[in-house]
Design a protein around this motif. Structure first.
Motif, PDB file in Angstrom:
ATOM      1  N   GLU A   1      78.273 141.038  49.064  1.00  6.02           N
ATOM      2  CA  GLU A   1      79.641 141.326  48.621  1.00  6.02           C
ATOM      3  C   GLU A   1      80.049 142.764  48.906  1.00  6.02           C
ATOM      4  O   GLU A   1      81.241 143.094  48.988  1.00  6.02           O
ATOM      5  CB  GLU A   1      79.787 141.017  47.127  1.00  6.02           C
ATOM      6  N   LYS A   2      79.074 143.661  49.094  1.00  2.00           N
ATOM      7  CA  LYS A   2      79.376 145.077  49.322  1.00  2.00           C
ATOM      8  C   LYS A   2      79.676 145.369  50.789  1.00  2.00           C
ATOM      9  O   LYS A   2      80.079 146.475  51.133  1.00  2.00           O
ATOM     10  CB  LYS A   2      78.198 145.949  48.855  1.00  2.00           C
ATOM     11  N   HIS A   3      79.442 144.379  51.666  1.00  2.00           N
ATOM     12  CA  HIS A   3      79.598 144.605  53.100  1.00  2.00           C
ATOM     13  C   HIS A   3      81.006 144.282  53.596  1.00  2.00           C
ATOM     14  O   HIS A   3      81.299 144.442  54.780  1.00  2.00           O
ATOM     15  CB  HIS A   3      78.582 143.769  53.870  1.00  2.00           C
ATOM     16  N   ILE A   4      81.860 143.795  52.697  1.00  2.00           N
ATOM     17  CA  ILE A   4      83.223 143.463  53.070  1.00  2.00           C
ATOM     18  C   ILE A   4      84.041 144.742  53.205  1.00  2.00           C
ATOM     19  O   ILE A   4      84.030 145.593  52.317  1.00  2.00           O
ATOM     20  CB  ILE A   4      83.874 142.544  52.019  1.00  2.00           C
ATOM     21  N   ASP A   5      84.761 144.859  54.317  1.00  2.48           N
ATOM     22  CA  ASP A   5      85.668 146.007  54.475  1.00  2.48           C
ATOM     23  C   ASP A   5      86.870 145.824  53.570  1.00  2.48           C
ATOM     24  O   ASP A   5      87.602 144.837  53.672  1.00  2.48           O
ATOM     25  CB  ASP A   5      86.140 146.105  55.930  1.00  2.48           C
ATOM     26  N   LYS A   6      87.020 146.760  52.656  1.00  2.00           N
ATOM     27  CA  LYS A   6      88.129 146.675  51.697  1.00  2.00           C
ATOM     28  C   LYS A   6      89.435 147.182  52.322  1.00  2.00           C
ATOM     29  O   LYS A   6      89.430 148.019  53.172  1.00  2.00           O
ATOM     30  CB  LYS A   6      87.804 147.493  50.446  1.00  2.00           C
TER      31      LYS A   6
END
Length: 300
Positions: A295-300
């Motif tokens: 979930e932390k690898h998604i570009d926000k």
């Protein structure tokens, strides 16, 4: 029921003393999952008899991931047409594809309140489309029922049939992952029916199609440090921006043995080197698996 082939895998990779290493070091001991979020998801999964690869794969990070709203679902059945030397998924003749599976998975995602959904599958070399139509429809179904859920697809190589790969590109998951699993020299032993360069081309074509790409390898199968660094360079050369490195653990005595247990300090060094080589994210540690911190690898 599908007919599952039972066969012995040849353990052609040995540790330095020629024996299977059995005693795990202290850093591989895992605490039991806890936390309110985990318990809530656990209750839903049990009550509705939902299937996640988190459970079937005995993932050591299940509690942490479920607590963060991430879960991994395996589609296209649970029998694989390949017989990789590291994998505990059954090999044999798979069952007929279930056209209602995408909707069932999407309903499970909604019911569990999954914020970030990781999809993976067995290899379906028995199918002309390699299972790519079910892949694409599952992504669409999750988006219909849970439009706020982000998606990562951990896909097979589709035997290099690029029209099948294109179906995944067209539905544009936030991240598309395809694992090399090991270094070039050990590929034939570890991923018997796969090809190192074909996997690199999969990742190249995904990147060319506009996807954020990710790949991972297991350590402790007899690879050298030089080979690990070469693999990092190969992944960067095809535009991969996210990499995972974790410890290989032998599922059964019939699988490839562990050659070496890599220390947490060495994993930390590989993370530092990977970031220096230009990866945006590197997850590197003994207990790291493909969807760890996904979930932390998604570009926000």
């Amino acid at each position: 029921m599908a007919e599952v082939a039972t066969k012995q895998r040849k353990t052609s990779i040995h540790n330095k003393e020629g024996r299977v290493m059995k005693n795990k070091p202290k850093w591989l001991r895992v605490k039991l999952p806890t936390g309110k979020e985990y318990r809530e998801v656990r209750e839903i999964v049990d009550n509705y008899k939902l299937h996640t690869i988190c459970e079937s794969g005995n993932c050591p990070n299940m509690g942490e991931c479920w607590g963060a709203g991430t879960a991994t679902f395996m589609i296209l059945g649970n029998v694989c047409t390949r017989s990789c030397g590291f994998c505990n998924v059954a090999t044999g003749k798979p069952e007929t594809v279930d056209p209602f599976e995408p909707v069932r998975v999407a309903k499970s995602v909604k019911l569990m309140g999954v914020k970030h959904c990781v999809l993976t599958s067995v290899d379906r070399d028995d199918l002309k489309d390699g299972g790519s139509e079910i892949w694409a429809e599952t992504v669409r179904a999750v988006r219909r029922l849970s439009p706020g859920t982000t998606l990562e697809t951990l896909i097979p190589d589709f035997r290099g049939e690029w029209d099948n790969l294109q179906r995944v590109v067209e539905v544009a998951p936030e991240i598309v992952s395809h694992n090399l699993e090991t270094v070039r020299r050990l590929t034939k032993q570890v991923r018997i029916q796969a090809k190192y360069d074909r996997s690199l081309e999969v990742l190249f074509r995904l990147k060319k199609g506009g996807m954020t790409t990710k790949s991972g390898i297991m350590l402790g199968l007899g690879e050298t440090e030089e080979e690990i660094l070469e693999t990092m360079d190969d992944l960067r050369s095809v535009g991969v921006s996210i990499m995972t490195l974790g410890q290989y653990l032998q599922p059964t005595p019939n699988h490839l043995p562990v050659d070496e247990f890599i220390t947490p300090e060495k994993f930390a060094e590989y993370k530092r080197i990977g970031l220096e080589k230009g990866f945006k994210y590197v997850e590197s540690g003994p207990l790291v698996r493909s969807s760890y911190h996904a979930e932390k690898h998604i570009d926000k």
